[in-house]
Scaffold this motif. Sequence first.
Motif, PDB file in Angstrom:
ATOM      1  N   LEU A 228      -3.092  -8.757 -12.422  1.00 15.26           N
ATOM      2  CA  LEU A 228      -2.383  -9.648 -13.577  1.00 15.26           C
ATOM      3  C   LEU A 228      -1.496 -11.097 -13.143  1.00 15.26           C
ATOM      4  O   LEU A 228      -1.879 -11.839 -13.629  1.00 15.26           O
ATOM      5  CB  LEU A 228      -1.461  -9.102 -14.746  1.00 15.26           C
ATOM      6  N   GLY A 229      -0.827 -10.394 -11.934  1.00 15.49           N
ATOM      7  CA  GLY A 229       0.463 -11.720 -11.278  1.00 15.49           C
ATOM      8  C   GLY A 229      -0.601 -13.314 -10.918  1.00 15.49           C
ATOM      9  O   GLY A 229       0.186 -14.026 -10.397  1.00 15.49           O
ATOM     10  N   THR A 230      -1.626 -12.229  -9.627  1.00  9.45           N
ATOM     11  CA  THR A 230      -2.117 -13.268  -9.500  1.00  9.45           C
ATOM     12  C   THR A 230      -3.213 -14.068  -9.943  1.00  9.45           C
ATOM     13  O   THR A 230      -3.144 -15.066 -10.295  1.00  9.45           O
ATOM     14  CB  THR A 230      -4.066 -12.347  -8.343  1.00  9.45           C
ATOM     15  N   MET A 231      -3.735 -13.362 -11.377  1.00  9.88           N
ATOM     16  CA  MET A 231      -4.638 -14.395 -12.186  1.00  9.88           C
ATOM     17  C   MET A 231      -3.504 -15.133 -13.287  1.00  9.88           C
ATOM     18  O   MET A 231      -3.625 -16.546 -13.514  1.00  9.88           O
ATOM     19  CB  MET A 231      -5.089 -13.504 -13.622  1.00  9.88           C
ATOM     20  N   LYS A 232      -2.070 -15.006 -13.018  1.00  7.14           N
ATOM     21  CA  LYS A 232      -1.326 -15.789 -14.113  1.00  7.14           C
ATOM     22  C   LYS A 232      -0.290 -16.756 -12.905  1.00  7.14           C
ATOM     23  O   LYS A 232      -0.348 -17.178 -13.480  1.00  7.14           O
ATOM     24  CB  LYS A 232       0.112 -15.214 -14.218  1.00  7.14           C
ATOM     25  N   LEU A 233      -0.912 -16.604 -11.172  1.00  5.16           N
ATOM     26  CA  LEU A 233      -0.194 -17.697 -10.818  1.00  5.16           C
ATOM     27  C   LEU A 233      -1.092 -18.222 -10.361  1.00  5.16           C
ATOM     28  O   LEU A 233      -0.732 -19.879 -10.250  1.00  5.16           O
ATOM     29  CB  LEU A 233       0.188 -17.099  -9.497  1.00  5.16           C
ATOM     30  N   ASN A 234      -2.561 -17.623 -10.623  1.00  2.00           N
ATOM     31  CA  ASN A 234      -4.128 -19.311 -10.792  1.00  2.00           C
ATOM     32  C   ASN A 234      -3.875 -19.588 -11.925  1.00  2.00           C
ATOM     33  O   ASN A 234      -5.652 -20.567 -12.116  1.00  2.00           O
ATOM     34  CB  ASN A 234      -5.110 -18.306 -10.163  1.00  2.00           C
ATOM     35  N   ILE A 237      -5.056 -16.582 -16.833  1.00  4.01           N
ATOM     36  CA  ILE A 237      -4.158 -16.040 -18.539  1.00  4.01           C
ATOM     37  C   ILE A 237      -4.170 -17.619 -19.208  1.00  4.01           C
ATOM     38  O   ILE A 237      -4.436 -17.154 -20.472  1.00  4.01           O
ATOM     39  CB  ILE A 237      -3.168 -15.511 -18.124  1.00  4.01           C
ATOM     40  N   ASP A 238      -3.610 -18.765 -18.562  1.00  5.94           N
ATOM     41  CA  ASP A 238      -3.736 -20.088 -19.263  1.00  5.94           C
ATOM     42  C   ASP A 238      -4.320 -20.361 -19.747  1.00  5.94           C
ATOM     43  O   ASP A 238      -4.555 -20.879 -21.438  1.00  5.94           O
ATOM     44  CB  ASP A 238      -2.473 -21.038 -18.984  1.00  5.94           C
ATOM     45  N   ALA A 239      -6.022 -20.402 -18.913  1.00  7.77           N
ATOM     46  CA  ALA A 239      -7.214 -20.500 -19.655  1.00  7.77           C
ATOM     47  C   ALA A 239      -7.977 -19.707 -20.182  1.00  7.77           C
ATOM     48  O   ALA A 239      -8.243 -20.089 -21.669  1.00  7.77           O
ATOM     49  CB  ALA A 239      -7.753 -20.622 -18.168  1.00  7.77           C
ATOM     50  N   MET A 240      -7.374 -18.736 -20.289  1.00  4.89           N
ATOM     51  CA  MET A 240      -8.032 -17.553 -21.250  1.00  4.89           C
ATOM     52  C   MET A 240      -7.567 -18.064 -22.742  1.00  4.89           C
ATOM     53  O   MET A 240      -8.010 -17.988 -23.934  1.00  4.89           O
ATOM     54  CB  MET A 240      -7.431 -16.587 -21.231  1.00  4.89           C
ATOM     55  N   ARG A 241      -5.937 -17.798 -22.773  1.00 10.72           N
ATOM     56  CA  ARG A 241      -5.224 -18.804 -24.178  1.00 10.72           C
ATOM     57  C   ARG A 241      -6.071 -20.291 -24.731  1.00 10.72           C
ATOM     58  O   ARG A 241      -5.848 -20.485 -25.841  1.00 10.72           O
ATOM     59  CB  ARG A 241      -3.486 -19.090 -23.684  1.00 10.72           C
ATOM     60  N   SER A 246      -7.476 -14.522 -26.283  1.00 14.31           N
ATOM     61  CA  SER A 246      -5.826 -12.777 -26.076  1.00 14.31           C
ATOM     62  C   SER A 246      -5.702 -12.035 -25.090  1.00 14.31           C
ATOM     63  O   SER A 246      -6.677 -11.115 -24.885  1.00 14.31           O
ATOM     64  CB  SER A 246      -5.774 -12.302 -27.489  1.00 14.31           C
ATOM     65  N   PRO A 247      -4.947 -13.038 -23.725  1.00 16.77           N
ATOM     66  CA  PRO A 247      -5.394 -11.775 -22.555  1.00 16.77           C
ATOM     67  C   PRO A 247      -4.390  -9.825 -22.860  1.00 16.77           C
ATOM     68  O   PRO A 247      -4.695  -9.250 -21.677  1.00 16.77           O
ATOM     69  CB  PRO A 247      -3.627 -12.778 -21.984  1.00 16.77           C
ATOM     70  N   MET A 248      -3.827  -9.761 -23.560  1.00 19.41           N
ATOM     71  CA  MET A 248      -3.499  -9.324 -23.856  1.00 19.41           C
ATOM     72  C   MET A 248      -4.656  -7.953 -24.771  1.00 19.41           C
ATOM     73  O   MET A 248      -4.596  -6.506 -24.289  1.00 19.41           O
ATOM     74  CB  MET A 248      -2.097  -8.640 -25.615  1.00 19.41           C
ATOM     75  N   GLU A 249      -5.487  -8.118 -25.392  1.00 20.74           N
ATOM     76  CA  GLU A 249      -6.383  -7.955 -25.930  1.00 20.74           C
ATOM     77  C   GLU A 249      -7.991  -7.709 -25.155  1.00 20.74           C
ATOM     78  O   GLU A 249      -8.857  -6.549 -24.552  1.00 20.74           O
ATOM     79  CB  GLU A 249      -7.246  -8.854 -27.288  1.00 20.74           C
ATOM     80  N   ALA A 250      -7.699  -8.198 -23.539  1.00 14.69           N
ATOM     81  CA  ALA A 250      -8.936  -8.541 -22.766  1.00 14.69           C
ATOM     82  C   ALA A 250      -8.212  -8.031 -21.505  1.00 14.69           C
ATOM     83  O   ALA A 250      -8.978  -7.746 -20.779  1.00 14.69           O
ATOM     84  CB  ALA A 250      -8.993 -10.044 -22.667  1.00 14.69           C
ATOM     85  N   LEU A 251      -7.410  -8.366 -20.862  1.00 16.42           N
ATOM     86  CA  LEU A 251      -7.027  -7.736 -19.314  1.00 16.42           C
ATOM     87  C   LEU A 251      -6.317  -6.827 -20.201  1.00 16.42           C
ATOM     88  O   LEU A 251      -6.156  -5.393 -18.798  1.00 16.42           O
ATOM     89  CB  LEU A 251      -6.165  -8.826 -19.025  1.00 16.42           C
ATOM     90  N   VAL A 252      -4.637  -6.322 -20.825  1.00 11.48           N
ATOM     91  CA  VAL A 252      -3.653  -5.333 -20.747  1.00 11.48           C
ATOM     92  C   VAL A 252      -4.994  -3.732 -21.542  1.00 11.48           C
ATOM     93  O   VAL A 252      -3.659  -2.996 -20.724  1.00 11.48           O
ATOM     94  CB  VAL A 252      -2.627  -6.159 -21.450  1.00 11.48           C
ATOM     95  N   LEU A 253      -4.611  -4.487 -22.760  1.00 14.10           N
ATOM     96  CA  LEU A 253      -4.867  -2.995 -23.282  1.00 14.10           C
ATOM     97  C   LEU A 253      -5.987  -2.367 -22.910  1.00 14.10           C
ATOM     98  O   LEU A 253      -5.913  -0.909 -22.899  1.00 14.10           O
ATOM     99  CB  LEU A 253      -5.746  -3.283 -25.051  1.00 14.10           C
ATOM    100  N   PRO A 254      -7.392  -2.433 -22.125  1.00 10.58           N
ATOM    101  CA  PRO A 254      -8.251  -2.161 -21.750  1.00 10.58           C
ATOM    102  C   PRO A 254      -7.345  -0.271 -20.257  1.00 10.58           C
ATOM    103  O   PRO A 254      -8.079   0.037 -20.066  1.00 10.58           O
ATOM    104  CB  PRO A 254      -9.048  -2.874 -21.133  1.00 10.58           C
ATOM    105  N   ARG A 255      -6.419  -2.067 -19.944  1.00 14.50           N
ATOM    106  CA  ARG A 255      -5.942  -1.111 -18.715  1.00 14.50           C
ATOM    107  C   ARG A 255      -5.610  -0.002 -19.293  1.00 14.50           C
ATOM    108  O   ARG A 255      -4.949   1.080 -18.047  1.00 14.50           O
ATOM    109  CB  ARG A 255      -5.152  -2.370 -17.903  1.00 14.50           C
TER     110      ARG A 255
END
Length: 370
Positions: A228-234, A237-241, A246-255
């Motif tokens: 997630l840190g690398t995605m945030k740096l690149n 995550i902003d592109a997803m928004r 929603s990054p929460m729904e797509a990335l955080v909740l499944p993990r």
Amino acid sequence: MTETADFTLTSGENGDTLVFSGPMTVATLGGLDARLREIETPIARIDLADVPMMDTVGAWTCWRLSRDTGAEIVHPCEAAERLIGALEKVDDGGEPTQAGGLPVWLRVPAKVGDTVFGLAAGAVEVLGFFGQMLLATWGLLRHPGRFRFNALVHQMELVGVNALAIVGLMSFLVGIVIAQQGAVQLRQFGAEVYTVNLVGRLTLRELGILMTAIMVAGRSGSAFAAQLGTMKLNEEIDAMRTIGVSPMEALVLPRILATVLMLPVLGVYSAVVGIIGGAFLSSLTLDIPFFSFLARIREVVPVHDVWVGLFKGPVFGLIVSVAGCYQGMQVKANAEEVGLRTTSAVVMAIFTVIVLDAFFAVFFTEVGWG
């Protein structure tokens, strides 16, 4: 051939004038600085009328002479005036500050204070992240079609299935160590047979789920933070928004959900393999047959020990996954912060898991499940 910079000294009624000529750049100054330092007569003015070009090195040379001798700089070109003015702004004329800032006897209390305030601010941020997670969960409950089932299955494979080998090896060796060390102590009282009780209760109730949580924190929690840190740096995550995901729904909740579901399974698996390790050692050194050891486990381990381990699993899974995802989503500056946040995720998860495990040990003892 490149023209070089030079200077001449002219005398006047109000003092000597240092007249520079030629471009004053890093490529043309050459040994000019050494010759300037040999001037012993006082200088009243520095004339730059014959300098058509100047870079930062030339400006610093003139500015240093002016600062050290008190000479006035006259007739500078536009570039020279701009660069020398910038150098004058940098030099505030103040005294250099003491290295280290505070005295030695105040640094430790200051560091402790900063850490305490940092922990308080971090706790507030974690609560905010947890609130965002709950809102995203509520949104998925209202719109189940948005839930990414494939992502959940993929994360369950990464967190659970791929960890079976390392968790199994660790648990098998831990079971051997518990049995060996317990037998050494119990032999003094002629009670080696109680090694079965020690291995069974300790692995099912405490070490099985605790060691698994620590292993998952180091393996999957750190991976969550780094990914997630690398995605945030690149800016992924902003592109997803931007596209409405929603990054929460797509990335955080499944993990998080994958870790909560798989950690109890891994904990039971770890406890079983640990018991097998203890039975293996007992069959070799204590003359307790392998299958007799396993059969006696059913007699000496109460069922509530199994429930205690199962209850801890989802809680520890939630802690490990939230720590990893939270730290990963906090990355903002550079690649170095990805490593720092990954380390923080592992430390945060392991520390919280151990503290909660101590709390659970006291709690279940008080309610009669000791």
